[in-house]
Design an enzyme around this catalytic site. Structure first.
Site, PDB file in Angstrom:
ATOM      1  N   ARG A  69       0.856  -1.200   0.000  1.00  0.00           N
ATOM      2  CA  ARG A  69       0.000   0.000   0.000  1.00  0.00           C
ATOM      3  C   ARG A  69       0.889   1.246   0.000  1.00  0.00           C
ATOM      4  O   ARG A  69       1.691   1.434   0.904  1.00  0.00           O
ATOM      5  CB  ARG A  69      -0.902  -0.009   1.235  1.00  0.00           C
ATOM      6  N   ARG A 183      -4.486   3.202  17.369  1.00  0.00           N
ATOM      7  CA  ARG A 183      -5.254   2.589  16.278  1.00  0.00           C
ATOM      8  C   ARG A 183      -4.969   3.362  15.009  1.00  0.00           C
ATOM      9  O   ARG A 183      -4.280   4.381  15.034  1.00  0.00           O
ATOM     10  CB  ARG A 183      -6.757   2.682  16.652  1.00  0.00           C
ATOM     11  N   GLY A 446     -16.911  -5.931   1.740  1.00  0.00           N
ATOM     12  CA  GLY A 446     -16.965  -7.374   1.973  1.00  0.00           C
ATOM     13  C   GLY A 446     -17.229  -7.805   3.398  1.00  0.00           C
ATOM     14  O   GLY A 446     -17.475  -8.984   3.664  1.00  0.00           O
ATOM     15  N   CYS A 451     -14.570  -0.848   4.550  1.00  0.00           N
ATOM     16  CA  CYS A 451     -13.576  -0.169   3.703  1.00  0.00           C
ATOM     17  C   CYS A 451     -14.214   0.405   2.444  1.00  0.00           C
ATOM     18  O   CYS A 451     -13.744   1.395   1.901  1.00  0.00           O
ATOM     19  CB  CYS A 451     -12.468  -1.137   3.321  1.00  0.00           C
TER      20      CYS A 451
HETATM   21 FE1  SRM Z   1      -9.758  -0.832   5.238  1.00  0.00          FE
HETATM   22  C1  SRM Z   1      -8.611  -3.194   7.367  1.00  0.00           C
HETATM   23  C2  SRM Z   1      -8.551  -2.504   2.632  1.00  0.00           C
HETATM   24  C3  SRM Z   1     -10.211   1.905   3.323  1.00  0.00           C
HETATM   25  C4  SRM Z   1     -11.823   0.443   7.643  1.00  0.00           C
HETATM   26  N1  SRM Z   1      -8.694  -2.533   5.036  1.00  0.00           N
HETATM   27  C5  SRM Z   1      -8.294  -3.344   6.055  1.00  0.00           C
HETATM   28  C6  SRM Z   1      -7.345  -4.420   5.539  1.00  0.00           C
HETATM   29  C7  SRM Z   1      -5.955  -3.917   5.733  1.00  0.00           C
HETATM   30  C8  SRM Z   1      -7.540  -5.756   6.267  1.00  0.00           C
HETATM   31  C9  SRM Z   1      -6.541  -6.801   5.872  1.00  0.00           C
HETATM   32  O1  SRM Z   1      -5.463  -6.825   6.413  1.00  0.00           O
HETATM   33  O2  SRM Z   1      -6.860  -7.581   4.981  1.00  0.00           O
HETATM   34  C10 SRM Z   1      -7.773  -4.468   4.058  1.00  0.00           C
HETATM   35  C11 SRM Z   1      -6.727  -4.882   3.062  1.00  0.00           C
HETATM   36  C12 SRM Z   1      -7.343  -5.753   2.001  1.00  0.00           C
HETATM   37  C13 SRM Z   1      -6.549  -5.781   0.739  1.00  0.00           C
HETATM   38  O3  SRM Z   1      -5.799  -6.752   0.504  1.00  0.00           O
HETATM   39  O4  SRM Z   1      -6.715  -4.866  -0.062  1.00  0.00           O
HETATM   40  C14 SRM Z   1      -8.356  -3.088   3.867  1.00  0.00           C
HETATM   41  N2  SRM Z   1      -9.330  -0.358   3.364  1.00  0.00           N
HETATM   42  C15 SRM Z   1      -8.934  -1.219   2.399  1.00  0.00           C
HETATM   43  C16 SRM Z   1      -8.980  -0.580   1.028  1.00  0.00           C
HETATM   44  C17 SRM Z   1      -7.914  -1.084   0.080  1.00  0.00           C
HETATM   45  C18 SRM Z   1     -10.389  -0.801   0.437  1.00  0.00           C
HETATM   46  C19 SRM Z   1     -10.473  -0.490  -1.043  1.00  0.00           C
HETATM   47  O5  SRM Z   1     -10.680  -1.439  -1.801  1.00  0.00           O
HETATM   48  O6  SRM Z   1     -10.319   0.673  -1.432  1.00  0.00           O
HETATM   49  C20 SRM Z   1      -8.856   0.899   1.440  1.00  0.00           C
HETATM   50  C21 SRM Z   1      -7.433   1.344   1.562  1.00  0.00           C
HETATM   51  C22 SRM Z   1      -7.313   2.803   1.865  1.00  0.00           C
HETATM   52  C23 SRM Z   1      -5.895   3.298   1.847  1.00  0.00           C
HETATM   53  O7  SRM Z   1      -5.412   3.586   0.744  1.00  0.00           O
HETATM   54  O8  SRM Z   1      -5.295   3.405   2.915  1.00  0.00           O
HETATM   55  C24 SRM Z   1      -9.505   0.855   2.808  1.00  0.00           C
HETATM   56  N3  SRM Z   1     -10.757   0.900   5.471  1.00  0.00           N
HETATM   57  C25 SRM Z   1     -10.919   1.860   4.520  1.00  0.00           C
HETATM   58  C26 SRM Z   1     -11.940   2.788   4.914  1.00  0.00           C
HETATM   59  C27 SRM Z   1     -12.514   3.912   4.060  1.00  0.00           C
HETATM   60  C28 SRM Z   1     -11.909   5.256   4.281  1.00  0.00           C
HETATM   61  O9  SRM Z   1     -10.840   5.409   4.877  1.00  0.00           O
HETATM   62  O10 SRM Z   1     -12.554   6.196   3.823  1.00  0.00           O
HETATM   63  C29 SRM Z   1     -12.399   2.360   6.150  1.00  0.00           C
HETATM   64  C30 SRM Z   1     -13.552   2.974   6.975  1.00  0.00           C
HETATM   65  C31 SRM Z   1     -13.173   4.291   7.525  1.00  0.00           C
HETATM   66  C32 SRM Z   1     -12.400   4.214   8.811  1.00  0.00           C
HETATM   67  O11 SRM Z   1     -11.319   3.625   8.846  1.00  0.00           O
HETATM   68  O12 SRM Z   1     -12.871   4.777   9.791  1.00  0.00           O
HETATM   69  C33 SRM Z   1     -11.647   1.182   6.489  1.00  0.00           C
HETATM   70  N4  SRM Z   1     -10.117  -1.273   7.188  1.00  0.00           N
HETATM   71  C34 SRM Z   1     -11.055  -0.664   7.974  1.00  0.00           C
HETATM   72  C35 SRM Z   1     -11.111  -1.353   9.228  1.00  0.00           C
HETATM   73  C36 SRM Z   1     -12.014  -0.991  10.431  1.00  0.00           C
HETATM   74  C37 SRM Z   1     -11.297  -0.026  11.319  1.00  0.00           C
HETATM   75  C38 SRM Z   1     -11.749  -0.046  12.750  1.00  0.00           C
HETATM   76  O13 SRM Z   1     -11.561   0.988  13.422  1.00  0.00           O
HETATM   77  O14 SRM Z   1     -12.231  -1.066  13.240  1.00  0.00           O
HETATM   78  C39 SRM Z   1     -10.181  -2.413   9.156  1.00  0.00           C
HETATM   79  C40 SRM Z   1      -9.865  -3.465  10.241  1.00  0.00           C
HETATM   80  C41 SRM Z   1      -8.936  -2.950  11.300  1.00  0.00           C
HETATM   81  O15 SRM Z   1      -8.306  -1.885  11.149  1.00  0.00           O
HETATM   82  O16 SRM Z   1      -8.847  -3.625  12.316  1.00  0.00           O
HETATM   83  C42 SRM Z   1      -9.590  -2.339   7.853  1.00  0.00           C
HETATM   84 FE1  SF4 Z   2     -13.678  -6.148   4.952  1.00  0.00          FE
HETATM   85 FE2  SF4 Z   2     -12.097  -4.111   4.269  1.00  0.00          FE
HETATM   86 FE3  SF4 Z   2     -11.461  -6.596   3.590  1.00  0.00          FE
HETATM   87 FE4  SF4 Z   2     -13.462  -5.336   2.387  1.00  0.00          FE
HETATM   88  S1  SF4 Z   2     -11.277  -4.817   2.286  1.00  0.00           S
HETATM   89  S2  SF4 Z   2     -13.497  -7.411   3.097  1.00  0.00           S
HETATM   90  S3  SF4 Z   2     -14.360  -4.233   4.119  1.00  0.00           S
HETATM   91  S4  SF4 Z   2     -11.569  -5.720   5.661  1.00  0.00           S
END
Ligand code: SRM
Ligand code: SF4
Length: 527
Positions: A69, A183, A446, A451
């Protein structure tokens, strides 16, 4: 003494323990060692967790093939940078791909650990960094995708976003001051009128606002600055829109305020339970007044109260299509990348187009699409005949245009369902059946981590498991009522547990009932 320091190591949760044992950023100096060892021989905590401090994510779904990333402040990159990313992905053939993320960013897939030293060298040669982009760090900082191009903008966010990133990451080298937050932390800053960054879903957001009497006694005319919002976040347990901090800052004070808020969060944020660690939980615990006071203490000065109103008074634009820039004879063109998925050849081509037609600049949106700016009027017609735009349309269907999807089961082990491919197939089927008169923003995610931001969508679909005829199936909970742009607010869950195999007619009904769609068949009969 900080709240963290008073917690005994024995009472720390697993994440706090491993962070206390060894700071995540330490792995930066161990990349050569890991490359030589190979992923199977690596210490598991380094591999599964600490590598995220340099933006490298172990994928349990595809062991040995990592995700990387990046950080792309304000969602902007150069064609040279895009070409380097394409070269990295190309090496992995069929397994290599990239995704534009919901934070205006890029993730690469298929990466092998033995290639990391080489990849990091390539990155630094073109000024790319992936540092502190995962785990308990500050995510990519978002800004207006048309900053500096938009005649109606109030402030060009690019420089400020870069300054914040430079402060937080020590110019992309890594900054140990901010590598052990309780966090993740999201920051957005917008200088346009349409809230292009979803300010309301960030832990910290800056929205444009004019202040009368900005503390300088003799100031006559209103001064530009930002109202500050805090505490927005989504998680499986709780989702909240950001709330006003009752503070207004001049642009030159934004970096210092970010630092002060992050220090308060770092030193006092709740760490015992990871489900209750985001900034809003601290604000709840303390109350907004105490939080604001602590921020002032860190800042070393009082905050001015918020301006009575902000300047977000437009509906949100999606920037797909051809638009005049504020610079005479120049245009920006936004094109749709279905569900944000790119392959190496696409990336080479985007890089080439930006060089040949624009000024070698490429921009990304939080809707996972691409903008090429600075295309002269004289080159526009030829640009629009480029074959790449047949797949990445400048004028896509009204559902395709606004479709957003998170990674889902193909690569993410949290996923309860497959998202991207399913989302695309379903949208294409719906567009084939329906006559649509307006865009409808459909977001897929998902799992409840959100996200894919289903809560900001017209129709949000959150993956779940559901039961039908005694079988467990992939399904979705349906969200509706998300409003973006001015008066943004979050949508809520309206229906639970629809099996994905039954979803298409349900979506069709929603589109007809709530969004003015008509069946093509019926339209034929009535005419
Ligand atoms: Fe996210 C965790 C992908 C935007 C809330 N997110 C993850 C992980 C890293 C989990 C994992 O290890 O597999 C995902 C990686 C999957 C992969 O292989 O791609 C993942 N998040 C993404 C992305 C790639 C979704 C997308 O397809 O665009 C986005 C990457 C953004 C970036 O460039 O940094 C992404 N994630 C978001 C957003 C949207 C936003 O920021 O506007 C959110 C909700 C907003 C927020 O964070 O408040 C979001 N992601 C989460 C959470 C829940 C956080 C929490 O406080 O519980 C997790 C799980 C965690 O952190 O424990 C998570
Ligand atoms: Fe869940 Fe984020 Fe993975 Fe999508 S990318 S399946 S919302 S953790």
């Amino acid at each position: 003494m900080t709240d963290t320091a008073t917690t005994t190591t024995a009472s720390l949760n697993k994440f706090e323990k491993f962070k206390a044992e060894k700071d995540g950023l330490t792995v930066k100096s161990e990349i050569e060692k890991f490359a030589a060892l190979g992923w199977e021989a690596m210490d598991e905590t380094d591999r599964d967790h600490r590598l995220k401090w340099v933006g490298v994510f172990f994928r349990p779904v595809t062991p040995g093939k990592f995700m990387m990333r990046l950080r792309l402040p304000n969602g902007i990159l150069t064609s040279d940078q895009m070409r380097v990313l394409a070269e990295v992905v190309q090496r992995y053939g069929d397994d290599g791909s990239a995704d534009i993320t919901t934070r205006q960013n890029i993730q690469l897939r298929g990466i092998r650990i033995e290639d990391l030293p080489d990849i990091f060298n390539k990155f630094s040669a073109v000024g790319l960094t992936s540092v502190q982009s995962g785990m308990d760090n500050i995510r990519n900082i978002t800004g207006d995708p048309v900053a500096g191009l938009d005649a109606d903008e109030l402030f060009d966010t690019r420089e400020l976003v870069q300054q914040i990133q430079d402060m937080l990451t020590n110019k992309g080298e890594g900054n140990a001051e901010f590598t052990n937050l309780p966090r993740k932390f999201n920051i957005a800053i917008t200088g346009g009128r349409d809230n292009s960054v979803h300010a309301e879903i960030n832990d910290l957001a800056f929205v444009p606002a004019f202040k009368q009497g900005n503390g300088q006694e003799f100031s006559q005319s209103p001064t530009f600055g930002f109202n500050v919002l805090v505490g927005g976040f989504f998680s499986a347990k709780r989702c909240e829109a950001a709330i006003p901090l009752n503070a207004w800052v001049a642009p030159e004070d934004v970096v210092a305020l970010c630092k002060a808020i992050l220090e308060v969060f770092r030193d006092h944020g709740l760490r015992a339970n990871r489900q209750k660690s985001r900034l809003m939980w601290l604000i709840d615990d303390w109350g907004l007044d105490k939080f604001r006071l602590e921020v002032e203490n860190r800042l070393g000065k009082s905050l001015l109260p918020a301006a009575p109103k902000d300047e977000i008074d437009w509906e949100k634009r999606d920037h797909i299509g051809v638009y005049k820039q504020k610079q005479p004879e120049l245009n920006y063109v936004g094109f749709n990348i279905p569900v944000g998925r790119l392959y190496a050849e696409d990336m080479f081509e985007i890089s080439r187009l930006a060089t040949v037609y624009g000024n070698s600049e490429i921009r990304l949106t939080v809707e996972q699409n691409v903008i090429i700016p600075n295309i002269p009027d004289s080159r526009l017609a030829t640009f629009l005949t480029e074959p790449l735009l047949e797949r990445f349309a400048v004028n896509p269907g009204l559902l395709t245009r606004s479709l957003v999807s998170c990674t889902g089961a193909q690569f993410c082990n949290f996923a309860l369902i497959e998202t991207k491919n399913r989302a695309l197939a379903m949208i294409q089927a719906l567009e084939a059946e329906l006559i649509l008169t307006r865009t409808v923003r459909i977001h897929w995610t998902g799992c409840p981590n959100s996200c894919g931001q289903p809560q900001v969508a017209d129709i949000g679909l959150m993956g779940t498991k559901t039961r039908k005829n005694g079988k467990t199936l992939e399904g979705v909970d349906i969200y509706m009522g998300g409003k973006v742009g001015k008066d943004a607010h979050l949508g809520t869950c309206v229906t639970k547990g629809i099996p994905c195999e039954d979803l298409q007619p349900v979506l069709q009904d929603l589109l007809i009932q709530h969004f003015g769609a008509k069946l093509k068949q019926e339209a034929l009969v009535t005419h």
